[in-house]
Structures are given as C-alpha cells and as structure tokens.
Write an enzyme that holds these catalytic residues in place. Structure first.
Site, PDB file in Angstrom:
ATOM      1  N   GLY A  13       0.822  -1.213   0.000  1.00 23.72           N
ATOM      2  CA  GLY A  13       0.000   0.000   0.000  1.00 23.72           C
ATOM      3  C   GLY A  13       0.852   1.258   0.000  1.00 23.72           C
ATOM      4  O   GLY A  13       2.077   1.185  -0.134  1.00 23.72           O
ATOM      5  N   ASP A  35       0.304  -8.908   1.467  1.00 23.45           N
ATOM      6  CA  ASP A  35      -0.753  -7.999   0.990  1.00 23.45           C
ATOM      7  C   ASP A  35      -1.708  -8.812   0.116  1.00 23.45           C
ATOM      8  O   ASP A  35      -1.262  -9.699  -0.623  1.00 23.45           O
ATOM      9  CB  ASP A  35      -0.110  -6.866   0.172  1.00 23.45           C
ATOM     10  CG  ASP A  35      -0.985  -5.632   0.084  1.00 23.45           C
ATOM     11  OD1 ASP A  35      -0.562  -4.569   0.559  1.00 23.45           O
ATOM     12  OD2 ASP A  35      -2.111  -5.734  -0.479  1.00 23.45           O
ATOM     13  N   ASN A  36      -2.983  -8.515   0.186  1.00 20.08           N
ATOM     14  CA  ASN A  36      -3.921  -9.248  -0.690  1.00 20.08           C
ATOM     15  C   ASN A  36      -4.129  -8.521  -2.022  1.00 20.08           C
ATOM     16  O   ASN A  36      -4.912  -8.955  -2.859  1.00 20.08           O
ATOM     17  CB  ASN A  36      -5.269  -9.506   0.009  1.00 20.08           C
ATOM     18  CG  ASN A  36      -6.050  -8.230   0.243  1.00 20.08           C
ATOM     19  OD1 ASN A  36      -5.584  -7.139  -0.081  1.00 20.08           O
ATOM     20  ND2 ASN A  36      -7.240  -8.357   0.815  1.00 20.08           N
ATOM     21  N   GLY A  40      -3.572  -2.447  -2.754  1.00 17.84           N
ATOM     22  CA  GLY A  40      -2.121  -2.293  -2.922  1.00 17.84           C
ATOM     23  C   GLY A  40      -1.699  -2.742  -4.316  1.00 17.84           C
ATOM     24  O   GLY A  40      -2.487  -3.322  -5.055  1.00 17.84           O
ATOM     25  N   TYR A 149     -15.465   2.712  10.144  1.00 17.75           N
ATOM     26  CA  TYR A 149     -14.016   2.661   9.886  1.00 17.75           C
ATOM     27  C   TYR A 149     -13.238   3.090  11.129  1.00 17.75           C
ATOM     28  O   TYR A 149     -12.263   2.452  11.531  1.00 17.75           O
ATOM     29  CB  TYR A 149     -13.694   3.584   8.703  1.00 17.75           C
ATOM     30  CG  TYR A 149     -12.223   3.795   8.427  1.00 17.75           C
ATOM     31  CD1 TYR A 149     -11.492   2.882   7.685  1.00 17.75           C
ATOM     32  CD2 TYR A 149     -11.564   4.933   8.904  1.00 17.75           C
ATOM     33  CE1 TYR A 149     -10.142   3.080   7.426  1.00 17.75           C
ATOM     34  CE2 TYR A 149     -10.214   5.138   8.659  1.00 17.75           C
ATOM     35  CZ  TYR A 149      -9.516   4.217   7.913  1.00 17.75           C
ATOM     36  OH  TYR A 149      -8.176   4.409   7.664  1.00 17.75           O
ATOM     37  N   LYS A 153     -10.771   1.105  14.107  1.00 13.40           N
ATOM     38  CA  LYS A 153      -9.442   1.565  14.544  1.00 13.40           C
ATOM     39  C   LYS A 153      -9.410   1.681  16.068  1.00 13.40           C
ATOM     40  O   LYS A 153      -8.429   1.328  16.716  1.00 13.40           O
ATOM     41  CB  LYS A 153      -9.096   2.907  13.897  1.00 13.40           C
ATOM     42  CG  LYS A 153      -8.946   2.860  12.380  1.00 13.40           C
ATOM     43  CD  LYS A 153      -7.796   1.982  11.930  1.00 13.40           C
ATOM     44  CE  LYS A 153      -7.524   2.079  10.437  1.00 13.40           C
ATOM     45  NZ  LYS A 153      -6.606   1.018   9.972  1.00 13.40           N
TER      46      LYS A 153
END
Ligand SMILES: CC(=O)N[C@H]1[C@@H](OP(=O)(O)OP(=O)(O)OC[C@H]2O[C@@H](n3ccc(=O)[nH]c3=O)[C@H](O)[C@@H]2O)O[C@H](CO)[C@@H](O)[C@@H]1O
Length: 314
Positions: A13, A35-36, A40, A149, A153
């Site tokens: 990313g 990373d999938n 990214g 979101y 976090k």
C-alpha cells in the site's frame, strides 16, 4: 549475524510500501511483505536490487493464510498496516470494514504465540472524529469516532493495549493523519489535484473549500516510524503521525495550480453527501521531537512529487 525478521501487512500500500522500501535498505533486516493486493500494488514493492525481502499474497483476515506465514517465519517485529483504505471506500458498505477486526485479532494472537517482540498498528486520525478541540492530542483529546471505519481503529487500539496487559506483547499505535506522496491513489486530494492541474483540467472542490487538513509527506511519516521502531520510542503508547500546518482545500488547489503553472480552473461542487470533516490537525510535538529535523512543508512536498517519475516522465 542473523537478520531481524520483519513482517509488514499491507506492505504493497501507500504507507506500507514506503516503509518496506525504507527498511530493505538495511541489510540486517529481512522484510516480508504480505498484501492481498485489493488496493495495494506490486509497483510499490521494493526494488529487486535488494535481496532481503519477499512478497506473499496473503489475506490477513483469513486465519489460515496469515497463520501459515507467521508460524513459518517467527517474526521479530510486525507492522500491521493491512486494512480497508479510508472512510470513502467503505461508504457504500460501511459494515464491510468490520472484517478488519479479524485481521487485528489474527495478527495479535499469532504475534503472542510466536513471540513477536513488538507489534505496530496503523490507526487513523479518524478516531478523533469531528474535532472537539484542535490540535488533536494523543492523551487529552477525547475520541469521537463517527463511522465504522473509525470504530474499528478504536477497537484495534484497545486490542493492542489489552494484549500488552494480558500477554506482555509490546506495541506502538500510529495514528496516521493525511499522508501524501508519489504513486498514491488519485482518490487522495493532493495526488488528484496535481494530476488534474498537469492536464489543465478543472479542479473540483467539494463545498466552499474552507475545510482544512494538514498534510504529511510520506518520507516524514516513514522516517518517524522507523525511528520509533529502531530507537524504541513510544513503547506501549500511541503517537500522532501527521503534519501540523493547516491549509484550506481552496488554498491547496491554488498552490497546486501555481506550482504547476496550470490553466486549470477551480470549480465548486456541492459538499460531499456523506459529510466531510471540517478540520483536522494533530498535535505532532511527539513526532517532531523524534524526527529531530524540520518537517517537509506542503510546498516542498509538491515540488518533490513534481520531480518524481510519476508526474515527470522523462
Ligand atoms: C480518499 C481517502 O481515502 N481519504 C482518506 C482521508 O480522508 P480526507 O477526506 O481527509 O482526505 P481526501 O484526500 O479524500 O480529501 C481531503 C479534502 O479535500 C476535499 N476534496 C477532495 C477531492 C476533491 O476532488 N475535491 C475536494 O474538495 C475533500 O472533500 C476533503 O475535505 O483521510 C482519512 C483519515 O486518514 C481517511 O479516513 C479517508 O478515507
């Protein structure tokens, strides 16, 4: 000497990739980037000139995927940066972001079970929500999360703290504010405005443009995070990573036009229907003390971006 093994989830990313590219410069590190590739991209990975890194396509939210990797390597340090990118991407399906809790759980559990020495978590300025005070201070500003979101976090931060209390896993939480730099998605305002200005296309501002942000050049972000890691600052604590020079979005548009000698016009559109943060500004005194050098101003940052191959093809 045995290399220090570092895992970066979300390492393809914007910020994770920049961190990976920096860490591989140290031959004493071996960096695994997981990373999938949903947002990214491989272009953000370090140069093949370096031999001390590898890339694994891995979905951190999938226990089997991530446990295989973490059990095989037994990492010394983990940077957990993989997550849905930002509020805007989740607005159509805000509940989708709750899946990121699986990734947090997996990384923490496996870090505990494989004796990771310290885990770093990419939180967000969104935990402060619509400002109740400015600048936003790590310890004293109340958290005012407004969207799922941000709630994720928040939960993530609480999980990292609880794993220290329950299992002794050391951590540091980075609360990232707006970061900009080369090769960033054109969803982000600085990249978007620069790209439009260079094509002399209209620059669109949502609302009157009096909303403000502070912008942190990605090198400042990475330098601070690497120092926090290497010099063991902010152990088991939280730190704002962001710039402190507030600028209105209208002034940003004018600055970009001036720096690019563009003939773009500024067009005002209605404010974003889902709402827009009116202001955002960190107290970044902890970060500045650790960085130990002046931060890159928005003017300098824009110049650096313009000199980068992304915007200046040879
Ligand atoms: C695209 C994106 O992922 N943005 C992230 C960014 O939001 P944030 O909204 O701060 O950042 P953006 O770069 O999207 O926009 C900044 C400001 O510029 C304005 N603007 C933007 C584009 C444009 O064409 N015209 C315009 O006026 C926006 O309305 C906003 O007021 O940081 C937040 C906190 O880290 C994340 O939660 C957001 O998801």
């Amino acid at each position: 000497m045995e290399q220090t093994k570092i895992l970066i989830t979300g390492g393809a990313g914007n910020v994770g990739g920049a961190l990976a590219r920096r860490l591989v410069e140290n031959p004493n590190y071996f960096v695994v980037i997981a990373d999938n590739l949903s947002t990214g991209s491989r272009e953000k990975l370090p140069s093949k000139e370096y031999a001390n890194w590898s890339f694994v396509t891995c979905d951190v939210n999938d226990y089997r995927d991530i446990s295989e990797l973490m059990m095989a390597y037994k990492f010394d340090y983990v940077f957990h940066y993989a997550a849905v990118v930002g509020v805007k991407r989740t607005q159509d399906n805000p509940i989708m972001v709750l899946n990121d809790i699986d990734g947090i759980k997996n990384v923490l559990n496996l870090s505990k079970n494989t004796s990771v020495k310290r885990a770093f978590f990419s939180s967000s300025s969104e935990v402060y929500g619509e400002p109740v005070e400015l600048p936003q201070h790590e310890e004293t500003t109340p958290l005012n999360s407004r969207v799922p979101y941000a709630v994720v976090k928040n939960v993530g931060e609480a999980f990292f703290r609880s794993f220290k209390k329950s299992y002794g896993l050391d951590f540091t939480i980075f609360r990232f504010f707006n970061t900009y730099g080369p090769n960033q998605s054109k969803d982000f305002v600085v990249s978007k405005f620069l790209s439009l200005a260079l094509q002399n296309k209209d620059i669109t501002i949502y609302g009157d443009g009096t909303q403000t942000r502070t912008f942190c050049y990605v090198d400042d972000n990475v330098d601070a995070c690497v120092k926090i890691f290497e010099e063991e600052h902010e152990m088991n604590d939280v730190i704002n990573i962001g710039g402190a020079d507030e600028i209105t979005i209208l002034d940003l548009a004018k600055l970009v036009i001036r720096k690019t000698n563009s003939s773009s016009k500024i067009i005002h559109l209605p404010p974003l229907p889902e709402g827009d943060m009116s202001r955002r500004m960190p107290d970044n005194s902890k970060m500045k003390r650790i960085l130990g050098r002046p931060m890159i101003s928005i003017e300098e940052g824009i110049e650096k971006m313009l000199a980068h191959p992304e915007f200046k093809p040879e």
